[in-house]
Write a protein that holds these residues in place. Structure first.
Motif, PDB file in Angstrom:
ATOM      1  N   ALA A  51       0.847  -1.192   0.000  1.00 13.30           N
ATOM      2  CA  ALA A  51       0.000   0.000   0.000  1.00 13.30           C
ATOM      3  C   ALA A  51       0.881   1.239   0.000  1.00 13.30           C
ATOM      4  O   ALA A  51       1.855   1.327   0.751  1.00 13.30           O
ATOM      5  CB  ALA A  51      -0.915  -0.008   1.208  1.00 13.30           C
TER       6      ALA A  51
ATOM      7  N   HIS B 131      -3.055   4.847  -1.732  1.00 16.86           N
ATOM      8  CA  HIS B 131      -4.088   3.963  -1.188  1.00 16.86           C
ATOM      9  C   HIS B 131      -4.651   4.463   0.152  1.00 16.86           C
ATOM     10  O   HIS B 131      -5.617   3.903   0.654  1.00 16.86           O
ATOM     11  CB  HIS B 131      -3.517   2.556  -0.944  1.00 16.86           C
ATOM     12  CG  HIS B 131      -3.056   1.861  -2.175  1.00 16.86           C
ATOM     13  ND1 HIS B 131      -1.723   1.687  -2.492  1.00 16.86           N
ATOM     14  CD2 HIS B 131      -3.752   1.292  -3.195  1.00 16.86           C
ATOM     15  CE1 HIS B 131      -1.614   1.026  -3.631  1.00 16.86           C
ATOM     16  NE2 HIS B 131      -2.836   0.772  -4.082  1.00 16.86           N
TER      17      HIS B 131
ATOM     18  N   VAL C  37      -7.917   2.810   2.030  1.00 15.51           N
ATOM     19  CA  VAL C  37      -7.621   1.838   3.087  1.00 15.51           C
ATOM     20  C   VAL C  37      -8.202   2.311   4.414  1.00 15.51           C
ATOM     21  O   VAL C  37      -8.803   1.533   5.161  1.00 15.51           O
ATOM     22  CB  VAL C  37      -6.099   1.591   3.192  1.00 15.51           C
ATOM     23  CG1 VAL C  37      -5.766   0.780   4.444  1.00 15.51           C
ATOM     24  CG2 VAL C  37      -5.594   0.869   1.956  1.00 15.51           C
TER      25      VAL C  37
ATOM     26  N   ILE D 252      -2.144  -4.723   1.147  1.00 10.63           N
ATOM     27  CA  ILE D 252      -3.573  -4.784   0.854  1.00 10.63           C
ATOM     28  C   ILE D 252      -3.814  -5.814  -0.240  1.00 10.63           C
ATOM     29  O   ILE D 252      -2.930  -6.106  -1.045  1.00 10.63           O
ATOM     30  CB  ILE D 252      -4.150  -3.416   0.420  1.00 10.63           C
ATOM     31  CG1 ILE D 252      -3.418  -2.874  -0.817  1.00 10.63           C
ATOM     32  CG2 ILE D 252      -4.096  -2.412   1.562  1.00 10.63           C
ATOM     33  CD1 ILE D 252      -4.042  -1.629  -1.406  1.00 10.63           C
TER      34      ILE D 252
ATOM     35  N   GLY E  87      -8.283  -3.954  -2.654  1.00  7.68           N
ATOM     36  CA  GLY E  87      -8.443  -3.098  -1.476  1.00  7.68           C
ATOM     37  C   GLY E  87      -9.478  -3.586  -0.482  1.00  7.68           C
ATOM     38  O   GLY E  87      -9.908  -2.840   0.388  1.00  7.68           O
TER      39      GLY E  87
ATOM     40  N   ALA F  55      -6.657  -5.458   4.484  1.00  5.80           N
ATOM     41  CA  ALA F  55      -5.332  -4.876   4.679  1.00  5.80           C
ATOM     42  C   ALA F  55      -4.713  -5.380   5.969  1.00  5.80           C
ATOM     43  O   ALA F  55      -5.433  -5.707   6.929  1.00  5.80           O
ATOM     44  CB  ALA F  55      -5.413  -3.348   4.707  1.00  5.80           C
TER      45      ALA F  55
END
Length: 198
Positions: free
Chosen positions: A10, A14, A18, A65, A69, A72
């Motif tokens: 990530a 992101h 996230v 991740i 997505g 994570a």
């Protein structure tokens, strides 16, 4: 799932997605519910909190991740599990803005977590979460297992704590065992400390 989904590192790009996903994943988490008892306040505050945690884990950790997505894991490298004073000072103003009147409860949780961390070198699974819309598909487990393969590589132990008893079986599936359990003082949540040998 027959094949584990690929994990990607990530990046800053992101961050917001996230953080929003983790906010949904932790919406009913006992620790977050203790810190932010009002569900509406919690829903509003958690994305900003997870943005801060995402940023904090960049310097001394690995953020992984699933490619879409959906899940994570945020890991801290050996020797960096606890939050140092320098890191606390760097994030002091954003933390104050995020927690507001909940700061005392947040510090109680943070202090209890730090007090129960084992000594020595290990990878710390700081955060693991899966979007509720994608739970039950093996994505959260893939993020945990894939993260272990990537960071510990069979050579180093790993540690985590969880305030969600129903997650114990998942972590045990990936080789963690319960070291002990404890409660945050002042009516705080019950936690389990878990350890995975190399």
């Amino acid at each position: 799932m027959a094949d584990a989904p690929p994990l990607v590192l990530a990046t800053r790009d992101h961050r917001d997605a996230v953080a929003a996903m983790l906010a949904r994943a932790f919406a009913d988490d006992p620790a977050m519910s203790f810190i932010f008892p009002d569900p509406q306040v919690r829903a509003r505050k958690l994305p900003a909190l997870f943005q801060l945690l995402f940023d904090a884990d960049a310097a001394h950790g690995v953020r992984l991740i699933t490619a879409g997505g959906e899940a994570a894991t945020l890991w801290r490298a050996p020797g960096h599990a606890a939050t140092g004073i320098g890191e606390m000072l760097r994030h002091a103003f954003p933390m104050l803005a995020t927690f507001g009147t909940a700061l005392g409860r947040a510090l109680a949780v943070s202090n209890a977590i730090s007090a129960h961390m084992p000594a020595g070198g290990y990878w710390y699974l700081h955060i693991a979460g899966c979007d509720p819309a994608h739970q039950g598909k093996g994505l959260g487990g893939a993020a945990i297992g894939g993260g272990l393969d990537r960071v510990a590589r069979g050579r180093l132990p790993a540690y985590l704590e969880t305030a969600t008893e129903s997650n114990l079986g998942l972590y045990q599936h990936y080789g963690f065992r319960v070291l002990g359990d404890w409660r945050v003082p002042g009516g705080g949540p019950h936690f389990w400390s878990m350890w995975r040998d190399p």
